[in-house]
Design an enzyme around this catalytic site. Sequence first.
Site, PDB file in Angstrom:
ATOM      1  N   ASP A   1      -4.379  -4.009   7.146  1.00  0.00           N
ATOM      2  CA  ASP A   1      -4.955  -3.095   6.171  1.00  0.00           C
ATOM      3  C   ASP A   1      -4.078  -1.853   6.113  1.00  0.00           C
ATOM      4  O   ASP A   1      -3.424  -1.495   7.087  1.00  0.00           O
ATOM      5  CB  ASP A   1      -6.385  -2.735   6.596  1.00  0.00           C
ATOM      6  CG  ASP A   1      -7.163  -2.063   5.496  1.00  0.00           C
ATOM      7  OD1 ASP A   1      -6.591  -1.790   4.436  1.00  0.00           O
ATOM      8  OD2 ASP A   1      -8.364  -1.803   5.708  1.00  0.00           O
TER       9      ASP A   1
ATOM     10  N   GLY B   1      -4.744   1.357   5.886  1.00  0.00           N
ATOM     11  CA  GLY B   1      -5.193   2.584   6.524  1.00  0.00           C
ATOM     12  C   GLY B   1      -5.963   3.513   5.613  1.00  0.00           C
ATOM     13  O   GLY B   1      -6.557   4.487   6.079  1.00  0.00           O
ATOM     14  N   GLY B   2      -5.986   3.227   4.318  1.00  0.00           N
ATOM     15  CA  GLY B   2      -6.641   4.125   3.379  1.00  0.00           C
ATOM     16  C   GLY B   2      -8.122   4.305   3.638  1.00  0.00           C
ATOM     17  O   GLY B   2      -8.643   5.428   3.606  1.00  0.00           O
TER      18      GLY B   2
ATOM     19  N   ASP C   1      -4.066   2.762  -0.728  1.00  0.00           N
ATOM     20  CA  ASP C   1      -4.967   3.103  -1.829  1.00  0.00           C
ATOM     21  C   ASP C   1      -5.964   4.147  -1.371  1.00  0.00           C
ATOM     22  O   ASP C   1      -6.043   4.480  -0.190  1.00  0.00           O
ATOM     23  CB  ASP C   1      -5.701   1.858  -2.338  1.00  0.00           C
ATOM     24  CG  ASP C   1      -6.670   1.295  -1.300  1.00  0.00           C
ATOM     25  OD1 ASP C   1      -6.377   1.396  -0.088  1.00  0.00           O
ATOM     26  OD2 ASP C   1      -7.720   0.753  -1.678  1.00  0.00           O
TER      27      ASP C   1
ATOM     28  N   GLN D   1      -9.457  -1.159  -7.639  1.00  0.00           N
ATOM     29  CA  GLN D   1     -10.460  -0.122  -7.420  1.00  0.00           C
ATOM     30  C   GLN D   1     -11.162   0.172  -8.741  1.00  0.00           C
ATOM     31  O   GLN D   1     -10.913  -0.485  -9.741  1.00  0.00           O
ATOM     32  CB  GLN D   1      -9.803   1.130  -6.834  1.00  0.00           C
ATOM     33  CG  GLN D   1      -9.268   0.967  -5.414  1.00  0.00           C
ATOM     34  CD  GLN D   1     -10.378   0.856  -4.373  1.00  0.00           C
ATOM     35  OE1 GLN D   1     -11.573   0.963  -4.676  1.00  0.00           O
ATOM     36  NE2 GLN D   1      -9.984   0.630  -3.119  1.00  0.00           N
TER      37      GLN D   1
ATOM     38  N   GLY E   1     -13.113  -1.218  -2.318  1.00  0.00           N
ATOM     39  CA  GLY E   1     -14.125  -0.267  -2.746  1.00  0.00           C
ATOM     40  C   GLY E   1     -15.492  -0.862  -2.933  1.00  0.00           C
ATOM     41  O   GLY E   1     -16.350  -0.274  -3.603  1.00  0.00           O
TER      42      GLY E   1
ATOM     43  N   ASP F   1     -12.808 -10.416   5.159  1.00  0.00           N
ATOM     44  CA  ASP F   1     -12.788  -9.876   6.516  1.00  0.00           C
ATOM     45  C   ASP F   1     -14.004  -8.978   6.669  1.00  0.00           C
ATOM     46  O   ASP F   1     -14.501  -8.413   5.689  1.00  0.00           O
ATOM     47  CB  ASP F   1     -11.521  -9.057   6.774  1.00  0.00           C
ATOM     48  CG  ASP F   1     -11.643  -7.643   6.217  1.00  0.00           C
ATOM     49  OD1 ASP F   1     -11.943  -6.718   6.989  1.00  0.00           O
ATOM     50  OD2 ASP F   1     -11.457  -7.460   4.997  1.00  0.00           O
TER      51      ASP F   1
END
Length: 376
Positions: free
Chosen positions: A93, A95-96, A147, A190, A217, A267
Amino acid sequence: MTEQFSFRLLAKDGAARRGLVSTPRGDIRTPAFMPVGTAATVKAMFPQDVRATGADIVLGNVYHLMLRPGAERVAALGGLHKFMNWPHPILTDSGGFQVMSLSKLRKLNEEGVAFQSHIDGSRHMLTPERSMEIQRLLDSDIHMQFDECVRLPCTDAEAERAMRLSLRWAERSRKAFGDAKGKALFGIVQGGASEPLRIESAKALAGMDFHGLAIGGLAVGEPQDVMLAMLDIVIPHLPEEKPRYLMGVGTPDDIVQSVLRGVDMFDCVMPTRAGRHGLAYTRFGRVNLRNARHADDAAPLDEGAACASARDYSRAYLHHLVKAQEILGMMLLTEINVAYYQELMAGLREAIEQGRLADFIAETKEGWARGEAKAL
């Protein structure tokens, strides 16, 4: 084995898809559930036991690994696969989401996000370029674009601002990723709960030459019907020939409903987190082992389960371990949960191949309902 990343669609049943993602480190059978190994470990499980449940791929996280032990250190030690003794595919991922949810203080602008670590307060800057660099250092097989994820509910204005910023960051992530042989980069749709924004995001990303597309999101506070409505809106605008990943989802029913709509990859921390807190997922629904009704129950969780831990330990013993806060209880229930999720995915794959998905889902839901009725 292959030297390149690829995706093949093998079968369909309605909108549901059975496919195969191929990477240099192995194949990923879809629909797939990726156990979450946030900090280079699937909590409370040995890597070989994660593999034994049927998992083809696990997930690691840029935010956590950049803070501890550090991406450069992992690279110097041979990369994430060697570091955590998992030679199979890994998705990282970007990290956002964690910057949004965990950092103590953060300041977002066009360049990226400046934030303070939730661990020690140290200051860091995460940008699309730095996220790509970290994922290269970790040597993961599937990278995610950087993102901005906003929690729902939010205003359309806030969703639009974050979506357009994420699109600009997607372009920068794609440029920074370059042409990494054997690796893949996924874009992230998103747009909050807005139909026009979601469609605009999906169409724009579909034209950016990503290897796969994720839907982000969601599972951030909205009810299931909102999540499913967004999937119904987005999926028709995603390329048929690329894998589709619904991030952070979810419950077994969330997964079933999403597979019906054409999602390929999932996930979620739910099965591992639940296992550490005394909750088991089984063919007969959820079982709360903290409940006193299990204290004298000599029966196993599921005598017909493929997972030995679900067959070989009594509910009374599992209840005792949970109440006594013994580490073994967390380990057993985590294994049971991850194994059940993988068993569910295997059943979905087989049902799609056989063209009997509707029957499989009906049988699965009947099992959940019987278990809930028995628990009352």
